[in-house]
Design an enzyme around this catalytic site. Structure first.
Site, PDB file in Angstrom:
ATOM      1  N   ASP A   1       0.840  -1.187   0.000  1.00  0.00           N
ATOM      2  CA  ASP A   1       0.000   0.000   0.000  1.00  0.00           C
ATOM      3  C   ASP A   1       0.880   1.242   0.000  1.00  0.00           C
ATOM      4  O   ASP A   1       1.670   1.451   0.913  1.00  0.00           O
ATOM      5  CB  ASP A   1      -0.872  -0.040   1.268  1.00  0.00           C
TER       6      ASP A   1
ATOM      7  N   ASP B   1      -2.527   2.363  -6.229  1.00  0.00           N
ATOM      8  CA  ASP B   1      -1.623   2.444  -5.078  1.00  0.00           C
ATOM      9  C   ASP B   1      -1.632   1.198  -4.195  1.00  0.00           C
ATOM     10  O   ASP B   1      -1.071   1.211  -3.115  1.00  0.00           O
ATOM     11  CB  ASP B   1      -1.986   3.657  -4.223  1.00  0.00           C
ATOM     12  N   GLU B   2      -2.261   0.145  -4.645  1.00  0.00           N
ATOM     13  CA  GLU B   2      -2.475  -0.979  -3.749  1.00  0.00           C
ATOM     14  C   GLU B   2      -2.425  -2.306  -4.516  1.00  0.00           C
ATOM     15  O   GLU B   2      -3.012  -2.422  -5.587  1.00  0.00           O
ATOM     16  CB  GLU B   2      -3.865  -0.804  -3.148  1.00  0.00           C
TER      17      GLU B   2
END
Length: 616
Positions: free
Chosen positions: A127, A217-218
């Site tokens: 993350d 983003d993950e």
DNA sequence: GCGGATCAC
DNA sequence: TATGGTGATCCGC
């Protein structure tokens, strides 16, 4: 080995003093919880430790008081308070016999779930920390020491300096400025975030070629094989990976390591920012970790379920077991199963690329200044229909059902759904049927209109094999209740944002809305050659979809065909190897379905890059 | 099967 | 003055 583990004691009484919430008299406003609701969902996120929440909450309350939004939140809070009180009342009525019966059932359920526990895999959840803000800092180093946020109207994210003030994602910009007057707010720059995300993923590919990028983003990775290959400790591997990401992209990431996706995801938040946390692949370690974990930290437990659980004195996941018999009497089977899985720390151990999940709907919605004029509403509807058509054409999909969504000025939502005479995806059809549905709701004043197609038909695969393949894919990729949801590949260009309403996105709260306008044509010519199975790729009409309708008529044959053929694909297809994607160059399974999914996805990315090039 | 709600991001 | 967009799922009817 079945060792009975020490568990928290289970309570078999339901009449217990409710200490967690001071419940106001029925039906009245509860200022305490309303303040909390207005704070939003991200209070429990990292960077809020030293914040005086009471002061912040009061500022928010004062700033928003009296608005339509505020009144709506107040109504919802009142309804929820009622609902929670009702559950507490029900809890008091549960008899001792009921609890004893439930206990037996619970033990069976736990045994069954326990049997599914798999501790052989190492799953990582990666993350990025305040991703958009972090990317912006690279271009604006002078902002590093100042509080700033990214967004427009509503904040997508903010740096940790801003968080010290109590600023958080999903906060209205004007509210954030009240809390932190010197706050700098930057506009979104999606192409930049996409580029950075791709750079990060390039590294992730080395650790797990099948990793699952949920958003920019993950991502989830299964590093079991990688660890074995390099003969290194999992923590060291993840630490190296994070360092490499920082060195090559300048972005710090946090990671959670554990035996399944659920615990890995929770773990990635523990040492955020720029940290990692590991949960050993050991039953006791997992159980201990979950035992003291607040239920709200679990993905899937939101504000509403948390309120209900807290009212029943279920604060941490260990309480789920202590109260399991009572919970069994108050919640549905789905919720009980979910909660028990949380208590046991069970979760999915399967990680696969996001392009292998089947999309179930595609939609488009827009917020604007409230309107009641039909002509204006038609105009909005037309624009939305056109945008939805673009997404459908890009994804090669048509829908058998159309949904209309409206939001009143009071924020109350209305949704209507209708089966279509045939699968549709043209703007003219979408608009026509959408308008028919809208007209039934007139007169009305709305601040939002949305359209969504469901019961999708995949137009990428023509001919009689199409339905069979669809069925097969559904079988292969069927997920249990641990399913990773929300599969989207949308990104938006700031340029395509219309009017001055707060259209934005959030690496924590939202996702990218990809509206590919141009540049698809040239890329698709490359793809046309590549996709051997698709002869008429740019389906401008849906004649093929209608053809498919006919084939579904023979249902029984379809089923038997599928069963037979699936066996042959299971054994043969996987060994047929991989090919290089013509766009990204990465190795992709040669399986037709997987390939096309991947190409669809890559195509979107390629189109964005093209558009970016044009822009500059 | 539909409409409302909840949740994630 | 003023609070988003996309997608999934569940529940009650």
């Amino acid at each position: 080995m079945v060792v009975s583990e020490p568990r928290p004691k289970r309570e078999t009484t339901s009449s217990e003093p409710q200490t967690t919430f001071t419940v106001s008299e029925s039906g009245t406003d509860n200022p305490g919880t309303l303040h909390r609701r207005l704070l939003g969902p991200s209070i429990q996120k990292s960077g809020q430790d030293g914040v005086d929440q009471a002061t912040v909450s009061e500022i928010i309350y004062q700033a928003t008081q009296g608005s339509k939004y505020f009144e709506h939140q107040k109504r919802k809070e009142k309804d929820l308070t009622k609902k929670v009180e009702s559950i507490v009342q029900q809890a008091k009525k549960v008899s001792h016999q009921d609890l004893e019966a439930a206990e037996v059932r619970i033990e069976t359920l736990i045994r069954q779930h326990e049997a599914t526990r798999d501790l052989t895999q190492t799953i990582v959840h990666v993350d990025c920390d305040a991703f958009y803000a972090s990317v912006e800092e690279l271009d604006h180093p002078e902002l590093k020491s100042k509080p700033f946020a990214v967004g427009k109207g509503v904040l997508c994210t903010c740096n940790y300096e801003a968080r010290k003030f109590g600023v958080r994602s999903a906060m209205a910009e004007f509210v954030a400025k009240k809390i932190c007057p010197e706050l700098v707010v930057l506009r979104l720059n999606f192409p930049k975030y996409i580029e950075k995300s791709n750079a990060i993923r390039k590294i992730l590919f080395e650790y797990d070629p099948n990793h699952c990028a949920m958003t920019l983003d993950e991502a989830y990775l299964n590093i079991t094989e990688y660890c074995a290959k390099v003969n290194k400790d999992r923590e060291e591997v993840v630490s190296d990976m994070r360092r490499r990401i920082l060195e090559t992209t300048g972005v710090t990431v946090s990671a959670g390591i554990g035996p399944n996706s659920r615990v890995a995801k929770i773990a990635s938040n523990i040492n955020k920012p720029n940290g990692q946390f590991v949960i050993a692949n050991d039953r006791e370690a997992v159980m201990e970790f979950m035992c003291n974990l607040p239920v709200r930290k679990v993905t899937g437990v939101g504000y509403v379920l948390e309120r209900q659980l807290l009212a029943l004195n279920v604060n941490v996941c260990g309480d789920i077991y202590r109260k399991s018999a009572l919970l069994y009497q108050l919640f549905t089977d789905t919720t009980i199963t979910f909660l028990l899985n949380c208590y046991l720390g069970l979760g999915s151990t399967e990680v696969k690329p996001i392009d292998q999940y089947e999309r179930k709907s595609v939609g488009c919605e827009r917020t604007f200044r409230a309107i009641s004029d039909v002509a204006q509403m038609k105009q909005k509807l037309q624009q939305i229909a056109e945008d939805l058509e673009k997404d459908c054409k890009r994804l090669n999909l048509a829908g058998r059902k159309l949904g209309l969504k409206l939001k009143r000025t009071t924020f109350e939502q209305i949704s209507r759904q209708r089966p279509m005479p045939k699968p549709i995806n043209s703007a003219s059809d979408i608009y026509r049927y959408g308008l028919l549905m809208l007209e039934k709701e007139l007169p009305i004043t709305v601040r939002l209109i949305g359209l969504r197609l469901t019961d999708l038909v995949d137009l990428s695969h023509e001919g009689p094999m199409k339905t069979f393949l669809k069925g097969q894919r559904r079988q292969n990729y069927r997920l249990d209740d641990e399913a990773i949801t929300s599969i989207n590949f949308h990104a938006a260009f700031p340029e395509s944002f219309e009017d001055s309403t707060n259209i934005h996105d959030d690496e924590e709260m939202g996702e990218l809305n990809m509206m590919i306008q141009g540049s698809q044509e040239e890329v698709s010519s490359v793809i046309d050659d590549f996709r051997s199975s698709s002869k008429a790729i740019a389906a401008r009409d849906i004649t093929n979809a209608e053809e498919q309708q006919d084939s579904t008529a023979n249902h029984s044959m379809q089923l038997s065909e599928r069963d037979t053929l699936q066996l042959s694909t299971d054994s043969g297809e996987t060994s047929s190897g991989v090919v290089a994607c013509p766009i990204c160059g990465n190795q992709v399974s040669a399986d037709d379905q997987a390939l096309n999914r991947h190409v669809d996805w890559c195509l979107s990315r390629a189109a964005i890059r093209e558009a970016v090039k044009e822009t500059f």
